[in-house]
Motif scaffolding. Structure first.
Motif, mmCIF file in Angstrom:
data_model
loop_
_atom_site.group_PDB
_atom_site.id
_atom_site.type_symbol
_atom_site.label_atom_id
_atom_site.label_comp_id
_atom_site.label_asym_id
_atom_site.label_seq_id
_atom_site.Cartn_x
_atom_site.Cartn_y
_atom_site.Cartn_z
ATOM 1 N N GLU A 137 0.918 9.149 25.618
ATOM 2 C CA GLU A 137 0.961 7.695 25.462
ATOM 3 C C GLU A 137 0.330 7.279 24.147
ATOM 4 N N CYS A 138 1.047 6.479 23.378
ATOM 5 C CA CYS A 138 0.494 5.938 22.138
ATOM 6 C C CYS A 138 -0.399 4.754 22.481
ATOM 7 N N LEU A 139 -1.664 4.825 22.103
ATOM 8 C CA LEU A 139 -2.652 3.815 22.472
ATOM 9 C C LEU A 139 -2.771 2.700 21.437
ATOM 10 N N LEU A 140 -2.652 3.058 20.163
ATOM 11 C CA LEU A 140 -2.717 2.043 19.104
ATOM 12 C C LEU A 140 -2.238 2.647 17.805
ATOM 13 N N THR A 141 -1.961 1.768 16.849
ATOM 14 C CA THR A 141 -1.522 2.178 15.518
ATOM 15 C C THR A 141 -2.498 1.631 14.484
ATOM 16 N N THR A 142 -2.868 2.466 13.538
ATOM 17 C CA THR A 142 -3.711 2.029 12.426
ATOM 18 C C THR A 142 -3.037 2.414 11.114
ATOM 19 N N PRO A 143 -3.272 1.668 10.029
ATOM 20 C CA PRO A 143 -4.031 0.425 9.957
ATOM 21 C C PRO A 143 -3.217 -0.740 10.507
ATOM 22 N N THR A 144 -3.910 -1.805 10.871
ATOM 23 C CA THR A 144 -3.229 -2.998 11.358
ATOM 24 C C THR A 144 -2.617 -3.753 10.190
ATOM 25 N N TRP A 145 -1.641 -4.579 10.497
ATOM 26 C CA TRP A 145 -0.811 -5.200 9.456
ATOM 27 C C TRP A 145 -1.612 -6.028 8.458
ATOM 28 N N GLN A 146 -2.697 -6.686 8.914
ATOM 29 C CA GLN A 146 -3.412 -7.584 8.008
ATOM 30 C C GLN A 146 -4.176 -6.837 6.913
ATOM 31 N N TYR A 147 -4.380 -5.515 7.097
ATOM 32 C CA TYR A 147 -5.096 -4.739 6.094
ATOM 33 C C TYR A 147 -4.170 -4.016 5.124
ATOM 34 N N ILE A 148 -2.924 -3.833 5.496
ATOM 35 C CA ILE A 148 -2.042 -2.973 4.713
ATOM 36 C C ILE A 148 -1.885 -3.452 3.275
ATOM 37 N N LYS A 149 -1.774 -4.754 3.077
ATOM 38 C CA LYS A 149 -1.568 -5.261 1.716
ATOM 39 C C LYS A 149 -2.735 -4.939 0.797
ATOM 40 N N HIS A 150 -3.919 -4.724 1.379
ATOM 41 C CA HIS A 150 -5.090 -4.417 0.569
ATOM 42 C C HIS A 150 -5.145 -2.945 0.181
ATOM 43 N N ILE A 151 -4.442 -2.090 0.910
ATOM 44 C CA ILE A 151 -4.475 -0.666 0.604
ATOM 45 C C ILE A 151 -3.820 -0.399 -0.740
ATOM 46 N N TYR A 152 -2.642 -0.976 -0.951
ATOM 47 C CA TYR A 152 -1.942 -0.693 -2.204
ATOM 48 C C TYR A 152 -1.968 -1.871 -3.162
ATOM 49 N N GLY A 153 -2.922 -2.738 -2.977
ATOM 50 C CA GLY A 153 -3.102 -3.847 -3.900
ATOM 51 C C GLY A 153 -4.059 -3.474 -5.012
ATOM 52 N N ASN A 154 -4.683 -4.472 -5.586
ATOM 53 C CA ASN A 154 -5.672 -4.244 -6.634
ATOM 54 C C ASN A 154 -6.811 -3.381 -6.084
ATOM 55 N N PRO A 155 -7.191 -2.286 -6.771
ATOM 56 C CA PRO A 155 -8.230 -1.402 -6.223
ATOM 57 C C PRO A 155 -9.578 -2.084 -6.024
ATOM 58 N N ILE A 156 -9.910 -3.067 -6.864
ATOM 59 C CA ILE A 156 -11.182 -3.764 -6.687
ATOM 60 C C ILE A 156 -11.137 -4.640 -5.437
ATOM 61 N N ASP A 157 -10.000 -5.273 -5.173
ATOM 62 C CA ASP A 157 -9.859 -6.020 -3.922
ATOM 63 C C ASP A 157 -9.986 -5.084 -2.723
ATOM 64 N N CYS A 158 -9.391 -3.917 -2.836
ATOM 65 C CA CYS A 158 -9.498 -2.918 -1.776
ATOM 66 C C CYS A 158 -10.957 -2.510 -1.584
ATOM 67 N N TYR A 159 -11.653 -2.287 -2.684
ATOM 68 C CA TYR A 159 -13.061 -1.908 -2.606
ATOM 69 C C TYR A 159 -13.891 -2.983 -1.908
ATOM 70 N N ARG A 160 -13.661 -4.238 -2.267
ATOM 71 C CA ARG A 160 -14.412 -5.333 -1.652
ATOM 72 C C ARG A 160 -14.266 -5.326 -0.132
ATOM 73 N N LEU A 161 -13.046 -5.130 0.320
ATOM 74 C CA LEU A 161 -12.803 -5.141 1.755
ATOM 75 C C LEU A 161 -13.387 -3.898 2.422
ATOM 76 N N LEU A 162 -13.322 -2.771 1.738
ATOM 77 C CA LEU A 162 -13.895 -1.538 2.286
ATOM 78 C C LEU A 162 -15.406 -1.640 2.446
ATOM 79 N N CYS A 163 -16.044 -2.443 1.616
ATOM 80 C CA CYS A 163 -17.493 -2.595 1.723
ATOM 81 C C CYS A 163 -17.911 -3.181 3.069
ATOM 82 N N ALA A 164 -17.022 -3.908 3.707
ATOM 83 C CA ALA A 164 -17.307 -4.476 5.029
ATOM 84 C C ALA A 164 -17.015 -3.493 6.147
ATOM 85 N N GLY A 165 -16.375 -2.365 5.810
ATOM 86 C CA GLY A 165 -16.055 -1.361 6.820
ATOM 87 C C GLY A 165 -14.755 -0.656 6.487
#
Length: 261
Positions: A137-165
């Protein structure tokens, strides 16, 4: 030998070997034509090299051009074990895989290489499907949609969000040899935590992280990462504290709007 098309699948194991054959089967069934399997075991008590090698020999096709089976002489921890696997590999592309997880389907490696060839990214993530321990049984999928745009966006924006977790999944992390040549191996000041400090370091240093919009790995809940004892829990928490101390706090005044909770 020209290894420009060779993919090294790095299979890491430590006391979770009952799923090794399932993991290897997901690699042996791939339709990509140039695959190297690197197994690095971190001193498991029940490691059976001959049995693993025999399974590979009996099931491999011509697309498996090389395999290496290593067992460390003592327990090194996840990060050093991963670096050991990288040092043994000869491919131009790398895929990280725990031995209790599976590549999602037979086209995963072909799709990863195609993505690298058609883009300028040196490293990428993709969807990870988390299953129950029996993979029914598949329980969940990661990453969730609201984070995906930050993965391949500006690396500094990605870094900022990663600092929160951390929001980027580690299973199936794929990268080119050029990434290692440019940014070095994984940081061995960490013992068990290889992915989160790596994402932070790369993003902070301007390395954009690609995202392949397809499932990469079937991640087994109940694997080794879910079964840490008190000793390993302490090591893991020490690693998290070091992430804050080393990867985040020194840059709060230079990276605006960084939030860490």
């Amino acid at each position: 030998m020209d290894n420009s098309n060779l993919v090294s699948v790095l299979v890491l194991s430590y006391n979770n070997l009952r799923y090794m054959k399932e993991c290897l089967s997901s690699i042996l069934e791939q339709n990509y034509q140039h695959i190297e399997i690197i197994i690095s075991d971190d001193f498991s008590s029940d490691f059976k090299r001959e049995e693993i090698e025999q399974f590979i020999i009996e099931n491999k096709k011509e697309n498996i051009v090389n395999y290496i089976i290593n067992q460390n002489s003592c327990n090194l921890g996840t990060v050093k074990n991963l670096n050991k696997a990288i040092s043994l590999a000869t491919g131009n592309y790398f895929i990280n895989l725990a031995c209790d997880d599976l590549l999602f389907d037979v086209e995963v490696i072909s799709n990863i290489v195609k993505y690298f060839l058609e883009s300028n990214y040196l490293i990428l993530a993709g969807y990870v499907a988390q299953y129950d321990e029996q993979l029914k049984e598949c329980l969940l999928t990661t990453p969730t949609w609201q984070y995906i745009k930050h993965i391949y966006g500006n690396p500094i924006d990605c870094y900022r969000l990663l600092c929160a977790g951390n929001f980027i999944p580690a299973p199936g992390m794929s990268y080119k040899r050029e990434l290692i040549d440019r940014y070095g191996m994984y940081d061995e000041e960490y013992k068990l935590l290889e992915d989160y400090p790596r994402w932070l370091y790369l993003a902070r240093n301007g390395c954009s992280i690609g995202f392949l919009p397809r499932y990469i790995v079937k991640y087994r809940k109940g694997g080794i990462s879910f079964n840490r004892d008190d000793k390993n829990n302490k090591i893991y928490n020490d690693d998290l504290a070091l992430v804050k101390e080393k990867e985040i706090l020194p840059y709060v005044n230079t990276i605006k709007d960084v939030i860490y909770k």
